[in-house]
Write a protein that holds these residues in place. Structure first.
Motif, PDB file in Angstrom:
ATOM      1  N   PRO A  24     -14.539 107.194  -8.114  1.00  0.00           N
ATOM      2  CA  PRO A  24     -15.053 106.686  -9.309  1.00  0.00           C
ATOM      3  C   PRO A  24     -14.385 105.312 -10.145  1.00  0.00           C
ATOM      4  O   PRO A  24     -13.283 105.102  -9.453  1.00  0.00           O
ATOM      5  CB  PRO A  24     -14.242 107.923 -10.331  1.00  0.00           C
ATOM      6  N   TRP A  77     -23.271 109.439  -7.531  1.00  0.00           N
ATOM      7  CA  TRP A  77     -23.397 110.283  -8.759  1.00  0.00           C
ATOM      8  C   TRP A  77     -24.969 110.502  -9.073  1.00  0.00           C
ATOM      9  O   TRP A  77     -25.484 111.681  -9.173  1.00  0.00           O
ATOM     10  CB  TRP A  77     -22.696 109.916  -9.726  1.00  0.00           C
ATOM     11  N   LEU A 104     -26.679 112.433  -6.481  1.00  0.00           N
ATOM     12  CA  LEU A 104     -26.534 113.772  -6.311  1.00  0.00           C
ATOM     13  C   LEU A 104     -27.027 114.519  -7.572  1.00  0.00           C
ATOM     14  O   LEU A 104     -27.578 115.416  -7.459  1.00  0.00           O
ATOM     15  CB  LEU A 104     -24.652 113.843  -6.629  1.00  0.00           C
ATOM     16  N   THR A 105     -26.709 113.813  -8.744  1.00  0.00           N
ATOM     17  CA  THR A 105     -27.626 114.558  -9.822  1.00  0.00           C
ATOM     18  C   THR A 105     -28.888 114.546  -9.633  1.00  0.00           C
ATOM     19  O   THR A 105     -29.763 115.457  -9.914  1.00  0.00           O
ATOM     20  CB  THR A 105     -26.977 114.110 -11.115  1.00  0.00           C
ATOM     21  N   MET A 132     -29.800 117.513  -7.275  1.00  0.00           N
ATOM     22  CA  MET A 132     -29.697 118.720  -7.942  1.00  0.00           C
ATOM     23  C   MET A 132     -30.692 119.062  -8.836  1.00  0.00           C
ATOM     24  O   MET A 132     -31.424 120.166  -8.955  1.00  0.00           O
ATOM     25  CB  MET A 132     -28.227 118.579  -8.957  1.00  0.00           C
ATOM     26  N   LEU A 172     -22.947 114.729   0.284  1.00  0.00           N
ATOM     27  CA  LEU A 172     -21.468 114.520  -0.049  1.00  0.00           C
ATOM     28  C   LEU A 172     -20.643 114.730   1.131  1.00  0.00           C
ATOM     29  O   LEU A 172     -19.788 113.836   1.403  1.00  0.00           O
ATOM     30  CB  LEU A 172     -21.280 115.734  -1.030  1.00  0.00           C
ATOM     31  N   LEU A 214     -17.728 111.713   3.272  1.00  0.00           N
ATOM     32  CA  LEU A 214     -16.611 111.897   3.880  1.00  0.00           C
ATOM     33  C   LEU A 214     -16.298 111.079   5.082  1.00  0.00           C
ATOM     34  O   LEU A 214     -15.201 110.545   5.422  1.00  0.00           O
ATOM     35  CB  LEU A 214     -16.241 113.414   4.210  1.00  0.00           C
ATOM     36  N   PHE A 239     -16.841 115.293 -16.343  1.00  0.00           N
ATOM     37  CA  PHE A 239     -17.047 114.029 -15.813  1.00  0.00           C
ATOM     38  C   PHE A 239     -15.892 113.094 -15.953  1.00  0.00           C
ATOM     39  O   PHE A 239     -15.160 112.529 -15.182  1.00  0.00           O
ATOM     40  CB  PHE A 239     -18.231 113.355 -16.617  1.00  0.00           C
ATOM     41  N   PHE A 252     -12.987 114.262 -13.968  1.00  0.00           N
ATOM     42  CA  PHE A 252     -13.150 114.102 -12.508  1.00  0.00           C
ATOM     43  C   PHE A 252     -12.806 112.706 -12.267  1.00  0.00           C
ATOM     44  O   PHE A 252     -12.084 112.403 -11.200  1.00  0.00           O
ATOM     45  CB  PHE A 252     -14.605 114.506 -12.108  1.00  0.00           C
ATOM     46  N   VAL A 253     -13.278 111.873 -13.211  1.00  0.00           N
ATOM     47  CA  VAL A 253     -12.778 110.303 -12.841  1.00  0.00           C
ATOM     48  C   VAL A 253     -11.475 110.045 -12.796  1.00  0.00           C
ATOM     49  O   VAL A 253     -10.783 109.658 -12.137  1.00  0.00           O
ATOM     50  CB  VAL A 253     -13.499 109.510 -13.979  1.00  0.00           C
ATOM     51  N   GLU A 299      -9.609 111.771  -9.775  1.00  0.00           N
ATOM     52  CA  GLU A 299      -9.586 110.742  -8.574  1.00  0.00           C
ATOM     53  C   GLU A 299      -9.016 109.501  -8.501  1.00  0.00           C
ATOM     54  O   GLU A 299      -8.402 108.858  -7.639  1.00  0.00           O
ATOM     55  CB  GLU A 299     -11.283 110.291  -8.383  1.00  0.00           C
ATOM     56  N   LEU A 354      -9.145 113.948  -1.190  1.00  0.00           N
ATOM     57  CA  LEU A 354     -10.552 113.318  -1.319  1.00  0.00           C
ATOM     58  C   LEU A 354     -11.779 114.212  -0.650  1.00  0.00           C
ATOM     59  O   LEU A 354     -12.525 114.350  -1.423  1.00  0.00           O
ATOM     60  CB  LEU A 354     -10.659 112.098  -0.702  1.00  0.00           C
ATOM     61  N   SER A 355     -11.426 114.735   0.255  1.00  0.00           N
ATOM     62  CA  SER A 355     -12.538 115.711   0.998  1.00  0.00           C
ATOM     63  C   SER A 355     -12.751 116.691  -0.079  1.00  0.00           C
ATOM     64  O   SER A 355     -13.962 116.920  -0.142  1.00  0.00           O
ATOM     65  CB  SER A 355     -12.030 116.093   2.117  1.00  0.00           C
ATOM     66  N   ILE A 385     -14.447 115.282  -3.025  1.00  0.00           N
ATOM     67  CA  ILE A 385     -15.956 114.972  -3.114  1.00  0.00           C
ATOM     68  C   ILE A 385     -16.901 116.086  -2.532  1.00  0.00           C
ATOM     69  O   ILE A 385     -17.994 116.300  -3.225  1.00  0.00           O
ATOM     70  CB  ILE A 385     -15.715 113.833  -1.867  1.00  0.00           C
ATOM     71  N   ALA A 386     -16.504 116.877  -1.522  1.00  0.00           N
ATOM     72  CA  ALA A 386     -17.505 117.684  -0.924  1.00  0.00           C
ATOM     73  C   ALA A 386     -17.482 118.995  -2.195  1.00  0.00           C
ATOM     74  O   ALA A 386     -18.716 119.712  -1.998  1.00  0.00           O
ATOM     75  CB  ALA A 386     -16.705 118.440   0.395  1.00  0.00           C
ATOM     76  N   MET A 396     -17.103 117.617  -6.823  1.00  0.00           N
ATOM     77  CA  MET A 396     -18.137 116.831  -7.287  1.00  0.00           C
ATOM     78  C   MET A 396     -19.552 117.545  -7.325  1.00  0.00           C
ATOM     79  O   MET A 396     -20.474 117.598  -8.189  1.00  0.00           O
ATOM     80  CB  MET A 396     -18.265 115.717  -6.464  1.00  0.00           C
ATOM     81  N   LEU A 397     -19.667 118.349  -6.250  1.00  0.00           N
ATOM     82  CA  LEU A 397     -20.952 119.402  -6.088  1.00  0.00           C
ATOM     83  C   LEU A 397     -20.974 120.306  -7.270  1.00  0.00           C
ATOM     84  O   LEU A 397     -22.126 120.436  -7.781  1.00  0.00           O
ATOM     85  CB  LEU A 397     -20.839 120.243  -4.667  1.00  0.00           C
ATOM     86  N   ILE A 453     -19.510 120.059 -10.138  1.00  0.00           N
ATOM     87  CA  ILE A 453     -19.732 119.467 -11.453  1.00  0.00           C
ATOM     88  C   ILE A 453     -21.360 119.315 -11.513  1.00  0.00           C
ATOM     89  O   ILE A 453     -22.152 119.385 -12.761  1.00  0.00           O
ATOM     90  CB  ILE A 453     -19.015 118.195 -11.741  1.00  0.00           C
ATOM     91  N   ALA A 454     -21.742 118.688 -10.451  1.00  0.00           N
ATOM     92  CA  ALA A 454     -23.487 118.311 -10.510  1.00  0.00           C
ATOM     93  C   ALA A 454     -24.169 119.557 -10.866  1.00  0.00           C
ATOM     94  O   ALA A 454     -24.989 119.554 -11.572  1.00  0.00           O
ATOM     95  CB  ALA A 454     -23.612 117.686  -9.382  1.00  0.00           C
ATOM     96  N   TRP A 455     -23.756 120.482 -10.022  1.00  0.00           N
ATOM     97  CA  TRP A 455     -24.471 121.925 -10.254  1.00  0.00           C
ATOM     98  C   TRP A 455     -24.311 122.300 -11.919  1.00  0.00           C
ATOM     99  O   TRP A 455     -25.358 122.857 -12.200  1.00  0.00           O
ATOM    100  CB  TRP A 455     -23.723 122.822  -9.272  1.00  0.00           C
TER     101      TRP A 455
END
Lengths: 492, 515, 199, 192
Positions: A391, A400, A403-404, A407, A419, A423, B134, B137-138, B141, B171-172, B175-176, B179-180, B182-184
């Motif tokens: 970020p 981002w 990703l969205t 989704m 995602l 890595l 959001f 999360f920022v 990170e 980080l892993s 991100i894995a 973030m997923l 959050i998007a969900w």
């Protein structure tokens, strides 16, 4: 005057190139090239503003209206792409002189700058033209000049890499030519908008289908989409640093642009994605490419090659976004073109700084350079973070959005795989960071000086850009969204 | 001062500190003076805000919209306020302590150290005030990245490996999974804003997500927030012990781990909503994972002889308490969890300060070498004892209250197994913490010979100029180290008496809007 | 054999032959191990694509799009009389009444019955031929360069040499450093390339 | 007329296959020239004299000369390769199959009702009559007017190629001493 801006954009570098040759003097040629590239950048910014205000600009060359004549078309997408391509071109030229002095024989400099301008011309031409055959012509201009530029690398592998690129690239171009021919046969016109209006889609004539696949395959070669990427690692690795910066940041992006144009401007997504299962195919290709290329990047000893593989992977993300063919996905793909141009341009510029001071782009020769070249090393860390998509950097914005978008479309596995694949970027970026900061410096590294300001400043301008556009997305994501809306709206 | 100004000022202050101390890096006194001044101003400002927020105000400030629908916006609510209060308060203490520690140790790159420190505080404050996932999360990170140079401060092989694990896991997971998740969440609810009562109730009612999916989403959050160090993603915490002690104090007591559990609490309270979780029952597995985590971590802690490593595992266990509180999702457990953020922060930072002070004063890292050291360093070990009491959860330590509320939570939900786990873990806490000061005060020091051999064997190459401490008389670490740790220890006791106040402050977050 | 299939074959066999030619060229490019052979293959491939385009332009019973002078003259005169000016730009895809009208006016002029083949593919191919020769020239220049550096133009052999150099880049780094310092140590006047010794 | 076409087509195919099989590069180049020449002849029959002339001059002329001069510098024999031709063959077959599949919906050869001959209405020939005031060669008229911009691009391509060839072939004593060294070393090794 303002109505002639689109043509000026092409003619200016085009005329400046032979002038550089005539000048026959390196400083003069450089000054001219620098001046012209910045003016070009200025013009494209003006065009972006103009498109924002007045909408699509159409310019008929010589006053001949399509479908007879060739039409120039500046819409939000093309102006956006032109803006960042010319911007990167201009900044890289500011950065260039020291590195060029170091890596290319002096007597060739004026020719080098002329070729650079021609490459820029070709790329801009591809963006601005609304005529399919004209795209081919400009594609060849940019390709031929990039073959020449790549062959200037210091090792003897450079001409070989250029030759291999030439053969593969020409096959791709010929495929494109075949595709154009077949489309012409079915529509009787070469103007993209006209083709889109006339191409018969009901029952999917087999000719259109084949024409389309040839265009797509040809462009995939130029974009270096996964199984057709073989030319790219060598070309990026052995080209002179400055050339790699420029080509890596712009050439593939412009091909992606042409790809978007073909899919959304000519074939229409309805045909490409509903009638043909192109979206699934592209998605699979993109994902496989991302994983394979990222994994390959991890094992590279040569940093340029590492970044080259990373580029192949990043193209996968763009394709992924485009193949979703939703406003969100397309926006993500387009904005990633821009963000990746910034990020990769910046990283290759860092590599150029190391190459200048350490005389090598092998990771082993960079050991401990964090001590003697702190700013350059920090630059790598910054660019690397952006590449990973942390970020506050531009890379995050594209990730981002992608990703969205995934989704939104309910593409679960794609979101997860995307995602996970990012890595891998952490691994290959961090390998370099650790080598820079946590290894005992070699004797050569200890003797090295920090890169000259003339190179560091442009590099940091680009890197700062990755932060600016990671936070302030009015001129990246918003423009990309407008472009995506334009593309999807134009095709009912 | 307007609401929004308070917020952006508290975000700006750490950044100002960063700029100031980078500029004044040449003269350490000025540099640290600047940092301290700014930290004090920040704390005062935070106190001022706290009085308002606990009285029911909810200041807001929007910085900007990064992408359509995704804003960087801040809104202060009690939980975040509490966290910000803890973070900004302990920043002052840690800064004072770090000055003593870093100088006592002649560390390199002190400017970079203090700079990253300020940046981490910025991220902590930003996370505390985040209005939506959001923004959170920022900030999360940014904190990961800004603390990486702190963890790898020594720049050697060991630091590199530690940093690798640290960054790799954090980080892993983020991100894995995070973030997923959050998007969900966004794709389900169409918003990411923290809302009392949760934002997921509606999608669940519309059957956009099954209860299995809900459980999966919770798992993504719980494991994605790697900073909460829930097993099996806890490895980064012991690995990060290669950092200098003030960093460990900051990481393990204040900023990093607390951002983790704070995020978990936030997600449970404001994204899922307590009602939704308890009704759907998907929270129980998380409670059991946390229960497992806290017992196992305590067991592992007992086996560690290295003091910092033992404290690290202790932290993993204590974080699991908070996660457990979040997972139970009853008002009492949430309050207990939130309270434990503060209690554990103050207690654990004291313990780390002590560990650092012992290292600076006597150059001891291992517990077995500390026998009899209490006579030399009575203040340090006294503070250690007080803080231990708080961590264990015995009166008059602040931890007594938070653990009490957690236990009430387990009883309320009839999860007696978890009640038992809490009790067992507390016993284990006693077993691995109390012996340390006891040994130090009661134990007989080793014979001089073996003692000095040992010390020199460990430290000689690192600290060649160091002359060995005499065994008799008081020989504490520098004042700059001891004073902060004493203050921290006193605070951890003082919190026992302030618990009521925290309870009142946190009560609003457990109320659903319609009840 | 049914007649539609036969008819189709009769109508398309030209294209099919062109495709076979194209694919032969394509095959040469793909299967080659010799750099010049690759260029030759590319040439044949591209030339065949030119044929594809030109084939499209042909109209049965048509003639080359060169207007006999007398027809042109008559037409020019007729145009002068109708007094219509040139039509500048008009909207995409629409054909203004005026042009259609003018077109109708020409219908009775001499030469109006001549069928011309489509000139556009020719125009395009003129451009493409030039592009093709430019590519060839560039490719050949690269071949010469590679030959100077490696002493061979067989790809297998070149790869062998590269492999013999050790790991990729290993040896090249030495060159790099030499070039970096611009040392002329090794480049005494007798730096001719292998081509001499071979000939 | 028809048998001429057949003869040319047969010869074209024959030449192409010959080129593919030849190991003598010199002969291959000559056959490529012949191929271009045959193509030019067919183009003539296809009513495209301009293209035919250009192809004859450029394809059969200039490019053959260029290749021959390159051969003079590089040697003329292609070495046999051990690689299997299966993969390229497969690729080619698939590509060719796709193309043939694509032709199935194409307008037939010479069909005056094909879209290409219908679409811009009035056609290019008619338009150019009006616009060009009777320039006899329509192809030239088009090149200079409607598609003048392609012509500009084409000129640029030539310019690019010219500069590029200069850039690639120019030798410089300052340049790449290590390569020269290596060449010398290799020669010495070969002599020894």
């Amino acid at each position: 005057m303002t109505e002639h801006l689109p043509i000026l954009l092409i003619v200016l570098p085009l005329v400046a190139a032979p002038l550089c040759v005539i000048l026959h003097q390196r400083t003069a040629a450089y000054t001219l090239a620098l001046l012209v590239s910045w003016i070009t950048f200025g013009i494209s910014i003006a065009l972006v503003a103009q498109v924002n205000q007045t909408g699509v600009i159409r310019y008929n060359l010589g006053g001949w209206a399509p479908p007879y004549g060739i039409e120039y078309l500046v819409d939000s997408l093309s102006s956006f792409v032109m803006m960042f391509v010319s911007g990167i071109g201009a900044i890289v030229l500011v950065y260039a002189p020291k590195s060029v002095d170091d890596e290319i024989a002096r007597s060739k400099h004026y020719l080098f700058y002329a070729t650079y301008l021609l490459c820029l011309t070709g790329l801009m031409g591809m963006c601005v033209t609304g005529d399919l055959f004209n795209v081919f012509v400009f594609l060849e201009i940019s390709s031929l000049s990039s073959y020449a530029l790549i062959s200037l690398g210091q090792t003897r592998r450079a001409p070989l890499a250029a030759f291999q690129y030439l053969i593969i690239g020409s096959i791709g171009a010929t495929f494109i030519l075949i595709g154009i021919g077949l489309l012409y046969q079915m529509t009787g016109t070469l103007n993209m908008a006209d083709i889109a209006a006339r191409v018969p889609q009901e029952n999917g004539p087999r000719t259109v289908l084949v024409a389309f696949s040839f265009l797509v395959i040809g462009l995939c070669v130029k974009m270096a989409v996964f199984p057709l990427h073989t030319w790219l690692p060598n070309a990026y690795t052995y080209a002179p640093s400055v050339v790699t910066c420029f080509i890596a940041a712009t050439a593939t992006k412009v091909s992606v642009y042409a790809f978007i144009r073909v899919i959304f401007g000519i074939i229409t997504p309805g045909f490409a994605f509903d009638y043909l299962p192109l979206d699934t195919e592209l998605t699979i290709l993109a994902l496989v490419g991302i994983f394979v290329a990222s994994t390959a990047a991890i094992y590279q000893a040569n940093v340029k090659r590492l970044l080259a593989y990373s580029s192949v992977a990043q193209i996968g993300y763009m394709i992924l976004g485009i193949s979703m063919s939703t406003p969100g996905g397309l926006t993500a793909g387009i904005v990633h073109m821009f963000n990746h141009a910034l990020i990769k341009g910046g990283l290759f510029m860092i590599v150029g700084c190391f190459a200048l001071r350490l005389g090598s782009v092998k990771l082993d020769d960079w050991k401990g350079a964090g001590k003697t070249m702190p700013w350059t090393s920090l630059g790598w860390a910054i660019g690397g973070l952006a590449l990973i998509g942390v970020p506050v950097t531009a890379g995050f914005i594209s990730k981002w959005l992608l990703l969205t978008a995934a989704m939104e479309k309910g593409m679960w596995p794609v979101a997860v795989l995307m995602l996970l694949s990012s890595l891998l970027a952490v691994v290959y970026v961090w390998r370099v960071v650790e080598t820079l900061y946590f290894s005992e410096p070699t004797a050569k590294v200890l003797k090295a000086k920090e890169a000259p300001l003339g190179m560091l400043i442009p590099t940091y301008v680009v890197l700062a850009g990755t932060f600016v556009f990671g936070v302030w997305t009015t001129y990246s994501a918003d423009l990309a969204a407008a472009a995506a809306a334009g593309l999807l709206g134009a095709t009912p | 001062m307007t609401d929004s100004m308070q917020i952006w000022l508290s975000l700006l202050l750490p950044l100002i500190a960063y700029v100031l101390l980078t500029l004044t890096g040449k003269s350490p006194n000025v540099r640290e003076g600047c940092t301290l001044t700014v930290a004090t101003i920040l704390f005062l400002l935070t106190c001022r805000m706290a009085s308002g927020v606990f009285a029911g105000e909810r200041p807001e400030w929007m910085w900007g919209e990064w992408l359509p629908g995704f804003q960087i916006a801040f809104k202060v609510e009690p939980l975040g306020m509490l966290f910000a209060l803890v973070a900004s308060g302990l920043w002052i203490l840690t800064t004072i302590y770090a000055v003593g520690y870093m100088r006592g140790h002649n560390e390199d790159n002190q400017t970079r150290f203090f700079g990253c420190f300020a940046f981490a505080i910025f991220a902590a404050i930003a996370a505390a005030y985040a209005k939506n996932l959001f923004t959170l999360f920022v900030a999360y990170e940014v904190m990961t990245i800004s603390t990486y140079p702190l963890v790898t401060h020594h720049g050697n092989e060991e630091a590199r490996n530690g940093g690798r694990v640290y960054l790799g896991i954090l980080l892993s997971t983020s991100i894995a999974f995070f973030m997923l998740a959050i998007a969900w969440t966004y794709s389900l609810a169409g918003t990411l804003e923290f809302t009392l009562g949760g934002i997921l109730a509606e999608p669940v009612a519309d059957e956009k997500i099954s209860s299995v999916g809900l459980g999966l989403l919770l798992a993504l959050f719980a494991f994605g927030i790697g900073k909460a160090a829930l097993m099996p993603f806890h490895r980064w915490l012991p690995a990060a012990m290669v950092a200098p002690t003030p960093v460990s104090a900051l990481l393990h007591a204040v900023a990093v781990v607390k951002v983790g559990v704070f995020s978990v609490l936030k997600v449970v309270v404001y994204i899922f909503g307590l009602d939704l979780l308890t009704n759907s029952g998907v929270n129980l597995w998380l409670a059991y994972v946390a229960g497992f985590s806290l017992v196992v971590a305590s067991l592992v802690a007992m086996t560690k002889d290295n003091l910092k490593a033992r404290l690290a595992y202790s932290t993993i266990g204590q974080l699991a308490y908070i996660t457990l509180g979040a997972a139970l999702a009853t008002p009492n457990s949430i309050i207990g969890g939130g309270m434990h953020i503060a209690m554990h922060a103050v207690g654990k930072i004291t313990l780390f300060f002590c560990a650092g002070a012992i290292y600076v004063g006597a150059h001891k890292k291992n517990i077995s070498d500390m026998r009899g050291l209490g006579r030399q360093m009575p203040f340090t070990f006294g503070a250690f004892l007080l803080a231990s009491v708080s961590i264990i959860g015995l009166p008059p330590g602040g931890g007594a209250w938070s653990k009490w509320f957690l236990a009430v939570g387990t009883v309320e939900t009839h999860q007696y197994l978890l009640t038992a786990a809490l009790m067992v873990s507390s016993l284990l806490n006693i077993a691995y913490l109390v012996p340390i000061p006891m040994l130090a005060f009661m134990g007989k020091p080793k014979t001089d010979e073996s003692h000095s051999d040992d010390a020199h064997g460990h430290e000689a190459d690192e600290h060649d100029s160091h002359h060995h401490a005499p065994t008799d008389g008081i020989h504490e670490a520098p004042m700059m180290c001891v004073v902060p740790l004493c203050i921290a220890a006193i605070c951890s006791v003082a919190l026992f008496f302030a618990a009521d106040w925290i309870y009142e402050a946190l009560l609003p977050i457990t109320q659903t809007p319609n009840s | 054999m049914n007649s539609p299939a036969l008819e189709q074959a009769a109508g398309l066999y030209n294209y099919w032959i062109v495709i076979v030619l194209m694919m032969t060229g394509f095959y040469i490019v793909l299967a080659r191990r010799n750099l010049i052979k690759a260029v030759i293959g590319l040439n044949i491939f591209q030339t065949s694509v030119f044929l594809l385009y030109v084939t499209m332009g042909k109209v049965r019973g048509g003639t080359a799009p060169i207007i006999p002078p007398e027809v042109a003259e008559a037409q020019a005169k007729a145009m002068h009389e109708t007094g219509h000016s040139e039509h500048g730009t008009h909207a995409l895809g629409t054909v203004s009444e005026e042009i259609v009208g003018a077109h109708a006016a020409h219908a009775d002029l001499p030469g109006a019955d001549i069928i011309y083949s489509n000139p556009l593919p020719s125009v395009l191919m003129l451009t493409a031929i030039v592009v093709g020769i430019a590519t060839t020239a560039l490719a050949l220049a690269l071949v010469v360069r590679i030959r100077e550096d490696y002493g061979t133009i067989e790809e297998d052999r070149i790869l062998e040499i590269d492999r013999a150099d050790g790991l990729p880049d290993d040896d090249d780094e030495d060159q790099w450093i030499d070039a970096d310092t611009h040392s002329l140590a090794g480049s005494s006047p007798d730096t001719p390339t292998d081509s001499e010794s071979v000939n | 007329m028809n048998w001429v076409v057949f003869a040319i087509l047969a010869l074209l195919a024959l030449t192409a296959v010959t080129v593919a099989r030849l190991r003598q590069l010199w002969a291959a180049v000559m056959f490529t020239g012949i191929y271009s020449f045959l193509s030019a002849s067919w183009m003539m029959i296809l009513d495209a004299p301009d293209v035919a002339f250009t192809e004859a001059a450029v394809g059969a002329g200039i490019s053959t000369v260029l290749m021959l001069s390159t051969l003079a510098l590089t040697g003329e024999q292609e070495q046999p390769t051990k690689r299997s031709p299966i993969v390229p063959l497969l690729v080619v077959l698939v590509t060719g199959g796709a193309l043939i599949y694509g032709t199935l919906d194409m307008p037939h050869y010479g069909d005056p009702n094909a879209v290409v001959h219908q679409h811009p209405d009035p056609s290019f020939v008619e338009r150019s009559l009006d616009d060009m005031h009777g320039l006899p060669n329509v192809v030239t008229a088009l090149l200079a007017s409607y598609r003048g911009y392609d012509t500009l691009g084409e000129t640029t391509v030539v310019l690019t190629a010219g500069i590029a060839v200069l850039l690639i072939l120019r030798r410089d004593e300052m340049e790449r001493p290590a390569i020269a060294n290596r060449a010398k070393r290799r020669r010495r090794k070969a002599n020894a």
